[in-house]
Design a protein around this motif. Structure first.
Motif, PDB file in Angstrom:
ATOM      1  N   MET A 210       0.816  -1.203   0.000  1.00 29.88           N
ATOM      2  CA  MET A 210       0.000   0.000   0.000  1.00 29.88           C
ATOM      3  C   MET A 210       0.862   1.270   0.000  1.00 29.88           C
ATOM      4  O   MET A 210       0.638   2.167  -0.777  1.00 29.88           O
ATOM      5  N   ILE A 211       1.854   1.309   0.875  1.00 23.98           N
ATOM      6  CA  ILE A 211       2.708   2.495   1.001  1.00 23.98           C
ATOM      7  C   ILE A 211       3.430   2.827  -0.301  1.00 23.98           C
ATOM      8  O   ILE A 211       3.455   3.980  -0.706  1.00 23.98           O
ATOM      9  N   PRO A 212       4.018   1.838  -1.009  1.00 28.43           N
ATOM     10  CA  PRO A 212       4.745   2.199  -2.235  1.00 28.43           C
ATOM     11  C   PRO A 212       3.868   2.884  -3.272  1.00 28.43           C
ATOM     12  O   PRO A 212       4.341   3.701  -4.048  1.00 28.43           O
ATOM     13  N   LYS A 213       2.611   2.570  -3.279  1.00 24.32           N
ATOM     14  CA  LYS A 213       1.704   3.175  -4.260  1.00 24.32           C
ATOM     15  C   LYS A 213       1.381   4.629  -3.939  1.00 24.32           C
ATOM     16  O   LYS A 213       0.869   5.345  -4.778  1.00 24.32           O
ATOM     17  N   LEU A 214       1.668   5.066  -2.734  1.00 25.48           N
ATOM     18  CA  LEU A 214       1.352   6.445  -2.334  1.00 25.48           C
ATOM     19  C   LEU A 214       2.444   7.446  -2.676  1.00 25.48           C
ATOM     20  O   LEU A 214       2.197   8.649  -2.661  1.00 25.48           O
ATOM     21  N   VAL A 215       3.643   6.971  -3.005  1.00 26.22           N
ATOM     22  CA  VAL A 215       4.757   7.891  -3.224  1.00 26.22           C
ATOM     23  C   VAL A 215       4.461   8.839  -4.384  1.00 26.22           C
ATOM     24  O   VAL A 215       4.535  10.061  -4.231  1.00 26.22           O
ATOM     25  N   PHE A 216       4.130   8.301  -5.536  1.00 30.03           N
ATOM     26  CA  PHE A 216       3.932   9.160  -6.704  1.00 30.03           C
ATOM     27  C   PHE A 216       2.691  10.051  -6.588  1.00 30.03           C
ATOM     28  O   PHE A 216       2.758  11.242  -6.914  1.00 30.03           O
ATOM     29  N   PRO A 217       1.533   9.535  -6.116  1.00 27.06           N
ATOM     30  CA  PRO A 217       0.383  10.442  -5.967  1.00 27.06           C
ATOM     31  C   PRO A 217       0.655  11.592  -4.992  1.00 27.06           C
ATOM     32  O   PRO A 217       0.272  12.735  -5.265  1.00 27.06           O
ATOM     33  N   LEU A 218       1.316  11.322  -3.870  1.00 28.12           N
ATOM     34  CA  LEU A 218       1.646  12.399  -2.936  1.00 28.12           C
ATOM     35  C   LEU A 218       2.620  13.389  -3.557  1.00 28.12           C
ATOM     36  O   LEU A 218       2.516  14.596  -3.339  1.00 28.12           O
ATOM     37  N   TYR A 219       3.531  12.884  -4.356  1.00 32.02           N
ATOM     38  CA  TYR A 219       4.485  13.739  -5.072  1.00 32.02           C
ATOM     39  C   TYR A 219       3.724  14.677  -6.020  1.00 32.02           C
ATOM     40  O   TYR A 219       3.971  15.883  -6.038  1.00 32.02           O
TER      41      TYR A 219
ATOM     42  N   SER B 186       8.107   8.312   1.534  1.00 35.71           N
ATOM     43  CA  SER B 186       9.372   8.062   0.829  1.00 35.71           C
ATOM     44  C   SER B 186      10.333   7.279   1.719  1.00 35.71           C
ATOM     45  O   SER B 186      10.980   6.331   1.267  1.00 35.71           O
ATOM     46  N   SER B 187      10.420   7.655   2.972  1.00 38.96           N
ATOM     47  CA  SER B 187      11.319   6.954   3.901  1.00 38.96           C
ATOM     48  C   SER B 187      10.860   5.514   4.138  1.00 38.96           C
ATOM     49  O   SER B 187      11.687   4.597   4.212  1.00 38.96           O
ATOM     50  N   LEU B 188       9.548   5.311   4.237  1.00 34.64           N
ATOM     51  CA  LEU B 188       9.039   3.953   4.409  1.00 34.64           C
ATOM     52  C   LEU B 188       9.309   3.098   3.182  1.00 34.64           C
ATOM     53  O   LEU B 188       9.581   1.901   3.298  1.00 34.64           O
ATOM     54  N   GLU B 189       9.250   3.698   2.006  1.00 32.13           N
ATOM     55  CA  GLU B 189       9.559   2.963   0.778  1.00 32.13           C
ATOM     56  C   GLU B 189      11.033   2.564   0.748  1.00 32.13           C
ATOM     57  O   GLU B 189      11.377   1.444   0.365  1.00 32.13           O
ATOM     58  N   VAL B 190      11.917   3.454   1.171  1.00 30.40           N
ATOM     59  CA  VAL B 190      13.339   3.134   1.231  1.00 30.40           C
ATOM     60  C   VAL B 190      13.571   1.989   2.217  1.00 30.40           C
ATOM     61  O   VAL B 190      14.319   1.048   1.937  1.00 30.40           O
ATOM     62  N   LYS B 191      12.906   2.053   3.344  1.00 25.86           N
ATOM     63  CA  LYS B 191      13.047   1.001   4.357  1.00 25.86           C
ATOM     64  C   LYS B 191      12.524  -0.335   3.822  1.00 25.86           C
ATOM     65  O   LYS B 191      13.153  -1.376   4.015  1.00 25.86           O
ATOM     66  N   ARG B 192      11.397  -0.293   3.133  1.00 27.79           N
ATOM     67  CA  ARG B 192      10.807  -1.518   2.574  1.00 27.79           C
ATOM     68  C   ARG B 192      11.744  -2.149   1.553  1.00 27.79           C
ATOM     69  O   ARG B 192      11.981  -3.355   1.563  1.00 27.79           O
ATOM     70  N   GLN B 193      12.326  -1.325   0.681  1.00 28.15           N
ATOM     71  CA  GLN B 193      13.228  -1.860  -0.331  1.00 28.15           C
ATOM     72  C   GLN B 193      14.508  -2.403   0.298  1.00 28.15           C
ATOM     73  O   GLN B 193      15.070  -3.386  -0.191  1.00 28.15           O
TER      74      GLN B 193
END
Length: 120
Positions: free
Chosen positions: A1-10, A102-109
């Motif tokens: 769910m979180i990775p999908k939010l990066v671009f829309p929030l951007y 963004s930070s959560l996406e980095v952590k997930r990856q």
């Protein structure tokens, strides 16, 4: 769910920056000047467009540092009276949410990379 939010929030953050510039422009300033200021505001964030679209973890960390400058700008708007102050509060919340996602996406990856290294 979180990775999908990066671009829309951007995208919403960029729209807020441009909309805020046009909505609260000083009286007597022509549209060309306001457009130039809006472009200058979003230029550092636009540089990261391909990296945000790919969700590149190294570049997302750098993007988070750039977002700190936008946070400072939005926080200063919070102290303006009226609707401009409310817009600053919304922008601060938006930019903070983008930094967190963004930070959560980095952590997930990072976790995925460690898991892949452990399996091989």
């Amino acid at each position: 769910m979180i990775p999908k939010l990066v671009f829309p929030l951007y995208a919403v953050t960029l729209l807020w920056l441009v909309g805020d510039t046009f909505a609260f422009r000083p009286t007597g300033v022509d549209w060309l000047t306001v457009t130039l200021v809006a472009l200058l505001k979003i230029l550092p964030a636009l540089f990261f467009l391909p990296m945000v679209a790919r969700r590149d973890p190294g570049k997302l960390l750098t993007f988070s540092v750039v977002l700190l400058f936008y946070t400072a700008y939005a926080t200063m708007l919070c102290f303006k009276p009226g609707i401009e102050g409310w817009s600053g509060m919304a922008g601060t919340a938006l930019i903070t949410a983008l930094m967190v996602v963004s930070s959560l996406e980095v952590k997930r990856q990072g976790k995925l990379r460690k898991l892949q290294e452990a399996q091989s």
